[in-house]
Each structure stands twice: as C-alpha cells, then as structure tokens.
Design a protein around this motif. Structure first.
Motif, PDB file in Angstrom:
ATOM      1  N   ARG A  10     -10.615 103.225  54.224  1.00 47.59           N
ATOM      2  CA  ARG A  10     -11.182 104.189  53.285  1.00 47.59           C
ATOM      3  C   ARG A  10     -11.342 105.565  53.919  1.00 47.59           C
ATOM      4  O   ARG A  10     -11.511 105.710  55.113  1.00 47.59           O
ATOM      5  CB  ARG A  10     -12.528 103.720  52.723  1.00 47.59           C
ATOM      6  N   TYR A  11     -11.292 106.561  53.075  1.00 45.92           N
ATOM      7  CA  TYR A  11     -11.586 107.942  53.470  1.00 45.92           C
ATOM      8  C   TYR A  11     -12.023 108.671  52.208  1.00 45.92           C
ATOM      9  O   TYR A  11     -11.926 108.125  51.100  1.00 45.92           O
ATOM     10  CB  TYR A  11     -10.347 108.612  54.093  1.00 45.92           C
ATOM     11  N   LEU A 143     -19.342 102.512  47.816  1.00 45.80           N
ATOM     12  CA  LEU A 143     -18.311 102.910  48.783  1.00 45.80           C
ATOM     13  C   LEU A 143     -17.726 101.691  49.485  1.00 45.80           C
ATOM     14  O   LEU A 143     -16.509 101.599  49.690  1.00 45.80           O
ATOM     15  CB  LEU A 143     -18.902 103.877  49.816  1.00 45.80           C
ATOM     16  N   THR A 144     -18.591 100.760  49.862  1.00 48.31           N
ATOM     17  CA  THR A 144     -18.129  99.559  50.556  1.00 48.31           C
ATOM     18  C   THR A 144     -17.288  98.683  49.637  1.00 48.31           C
ATOM     19  O   THR A 144     -16.224  98.200  50.023  1.00 48.31           O
ATOM     20  CB  THR A 144     -19.326  98.761  51.098  1.00 48.31           C
ATOM     21  N   VAL A 145     -17.753  98.476  48.413  1.00 46.22           N
ATOM     22  CA  VAL A 145     -17.002  97.666  47.454  1.00 46.22           C
ATOM     23  C   VAL A 145     -15.661  98.325  47.143  1.00 46.22           C
ATOM     24  O   VAL A 145     -14.629  97.645  47.048  1.00 46.22           O
ATOM     25  CB  VAL A 145     -17.829  97.436  46.173  1.00 46.22           C
ATOM     26  N   CYS A 146     -15.648  99.635  46.987  1.00 43.74           N
ATOM     27  CA  CYS A 146     -14.383 100.342  46.765  1.00 43.74           C
ATOM     28  C   CYS A 146     -13.411 100.075  47.914  1.00 43.74           C
ATOM     29  O   CYS A 146     -12.221  99.813  47.681  1.00 43.74           O
ATOM     30  CB  CYS A 146     -14.629 101.847  46.632  1.00 43.74           C
ATOM     31  N   ALA A 147     -13.895 100.139  49.130  1.00 45.67           N
ATOM     32  CA  ALA A 147     -13.026  99.910  50.281  1.00 45.67           C
ATOM     33  C   ALA A 147     -12.448  98.498  50.266  1.00 45.67           C
ATOM     34  O   ALA A 147     -11.249  98.299  50.471  1.00 45.67           O
ATOM     35  CB  ALA A 147     -13.805 100.156  51.576  1.00 45.67           C
ATOM     36  N   VAL A 148     -13.303  97.512  50.014  1.00 39.71           N
ATOM     37  CA  VAL A 148     -12.856  96.115  49.992  1.00 39.71           C
ATOM     38  C   VAL A 148     -11.845  95.887  48.864  1.00 39.71           C
ATOM     39  O   VAL A 148     -10.877  95.137  49.022  1.00 39.71           O
ATOM     40  CB  VAL A 148     -14.068  95.176  49.837  1.00 39.71           C
ATOM     41  N   SER A 153     -12.025 106.575  46.837  1.00 38.10           N
ATOM     42  CA  SER A 153     -13.253 107.192  46.339  1.00 38.10           C
ATOM     43  C   SER A 153     -13.568 108.444  47.137  1.00 38.10           C
ATOM     44  O   SER A 153     -13.005 108.672  48.219  1.00 38.10           O
ATOM     45  CB  SER A 153     -14.416 106.197  46.447  1.00 38.10           C
ATOM     46  N   CYS A 154     -14.489 109.236  46.611  1.00 37.88           N
ATOM     47  CA  CYS A 154     -14.931 110.445  47.308  1.00 37.88           C
ATOM     48  C   CYS A 154     -16.395 110.709  46.981  1.00 37.88           C
ATOM     49  O   CYS A 154     -16.712 111.227  45.897  1.00 37.88           O
ATOM     50  CB  CYS A 154     -14.079 111.650  46.902  1.00 37.88           C
ATOM     51  N   PRO A 155     -17.319 110.351  47.881  1.00 36.53           N
ATOM     52  CA  PRO A 155     -18.741 110.585  47.617  1.00 36.53           C
ATOM     53  C   PRO A 155     -19.046 112.079  47.598  1.00 36.53           C
ATOM     54  O   PRO A 155     -18.576 112.825  48.451  1.00 36.53           O
ATOM     55  CB  PRO A 155     -19.439 109.893  48.795  1.00 36.53           C
ATOM     56  N   MET A 156     -19.833 112.516  46.612  1.00 37.24           N
ATOM     57  CA  MET A 156     -20.076 113.942  46.437  1.00 37.24           C
ATOM     58  C   MET A 156     -21.538 114.272  46.168  1.00 37.24           C
ATOM     59  O   MET A 156     -22.158 113.709  45.276  1.00 37.24           O
ATOM     60  CB  MET A 156     -19.214 114.480  45.284  1.00 37.24           C
ATOM     61  N   GLU A 157     -22.054 115.198  46.975  1.00 38.84           N
ATOM     62  CA  GLU A 157     -23.303 115.893  46.651  1.00 38.84           C
ATOM     63  C   GLU A 157     -22.995 117.302  46.169  1.00 38.84           C
ATOM     64  O   GLU A 157     -23.849 117.967  45.588  1.00 38.84           O
ATOM     65  CB  GLU A 157     -24.191 115.992  47.894  1.00 38.84           C
TER      66      GLU A 157
END
Length: 209
Positions: A10-11, A143-148, A153-157
């Motif tokens: 993941r990234y 994020l972890t489930v997406c990776a598995v 994905s891209c986490p955003m604040e």
C-alpha cells in the motif's frame, strides 16, 4: 507475513484509474470494516458517507485544494463525527446492548449512568476531540483492510471540512466531516506507485521491555 506484505504494497495513491470502479463485494467489505472498528466505550460516534458521484467528487476535489485523487477515485469515503453525543445517544447504545446480548438492566444501569454523567460534564469541544480520535481509529482499520483487499487508498486531512459539510449537506444528518479516504485502483501512470517505501528502521521505532 501476508498482512505485512499487504502493508508494504500500500501507499497513498495520488492518482486513480477513473475507469475502474470497486465491485459491490469490496464496498460491502469496507462498510463492514468501518462498522466493526473498535471505538471508545463501543459508542461509535461516527458515520461513513460513501460518495460515488463524479459531479459531487468534482466539488469535493475543489474543496480539497484540487487534489486529483478525490475526483479520479472510484469512491470517496468521508468519515464523519456525530455533532451530538448526549444522554439519548448513550441510552440508545445501551438499549442496543440489551437487545443484542440480553444483558439485564440491573447489570448495565450503573455503567450507563456513570457514562451519561461523565459526558454531561464534558464541554462540547472536549466531546468533539474525543469523537475525532475515534475517526482516526476507523481510518487505521480502513487503511489496513484496503491493503489486505488490494484496494488502493489515500488518507486525507487536507480538505476544507466546512465545505465538505455544505456539499454533502451533513448538517441535516447531525454530522461533521473530519477525514476523507478516496479509494479505488491506482492509475498506471501514478509515479508514486513505483517509489520505495521510506520508514525509520525498526530498531529506532520499537522499544522492547
């Protein structure tokens, strides 16, 4: 090591393939992962808004400093906190506990009253901070489930929450946007996909006692 390999894979995707949508099965997995995430006291002061609408995504992109991943993603997951966590909210949680576990009221009542009293004494600002902390727990799970599941994905604040609130009409749901997570499949020409992951060495981040 499969989970570790998934995390290495993941990234933070900066560009998605706009032609590839997540299948319904993957969406159901993300919904359940959101709902099964641990939260303080089990209260779940959160809701997830799932956006799959290019017109809305275009508006959200503009409210995200024009970051293209918002518009090119298959879906944009917006993690929201409840504006009001009060006596009624807490009592509703304990009613659900009773319905699901058949726990007698005499066992639940002392903890329920203690929790209601605690939250009634907290200022609104403190409850908002507490709820926001729960949103970050959810983000980590997703994020972890997406990776598995090999979902990019891209986490955003980095967005304007008040604009998200307006675009998604969150006030009528009693919600506030706090985090965004565009998801989908990486674009073939996303340069960030080929970069090596940079992390501090384990010996610098882990303390064993």
């Amino acid at each position: 090591m499969e989970s570790v390999d998934a995390l290495k894979w993941r990234y933070a995707a900066k560009k998605f393939d706009p032609e590839r949508l997540l299948p319904a099965g993957k969406i159901e997995i993300l919904k359940n992962a959101f709902n099964l995430t641990a939260t303080s006291y089990g209260l779940q002061p959160l809701k997830l808004v799932m956006v799959q609408n290019k017109d809305v995504q275009e508006k959200l992109m503009k409210a995200s400093y024009n970051q293209k991943q918002v518009n090119t993603a298959s879906h944009v997951l917006v993690i929201c906190i409840e504006r009001t966590v009060n006596k009624a909210f807490i009592e509703n949680y304990f009613k659900t506990v009773q319905d699901v576990r058949k726990t007698p009221d005499e066992i639940l009542h002392p903890f329920k009253e203690s929790l209601v009293g605690d939250f009634e004494q907290k200022p609104v600002s403190e409850v908002k901070i507490w709820a926001t902390h729960q949103a970050y727990l959810v983000l980590g799970t997703l994020l972890t489930v997406c990776a598995v599941e090999k979902i990019d994905s891209c986490p955003m604040e980095g967005f304007e929450p008040h604009e998200y609130n307006k675009i998604l009409e969150l006030e009528k749901y009693g919600l506030e946007a706090v985090l965004a997570l565009p998801v989908g499949y990486r674009a073939q020409d996303d340069l960030f996909a080929s970069l090596k992951k940079v992390r501090r060495p384990l010996e610098d981040t882990i303390i064993e006692i």
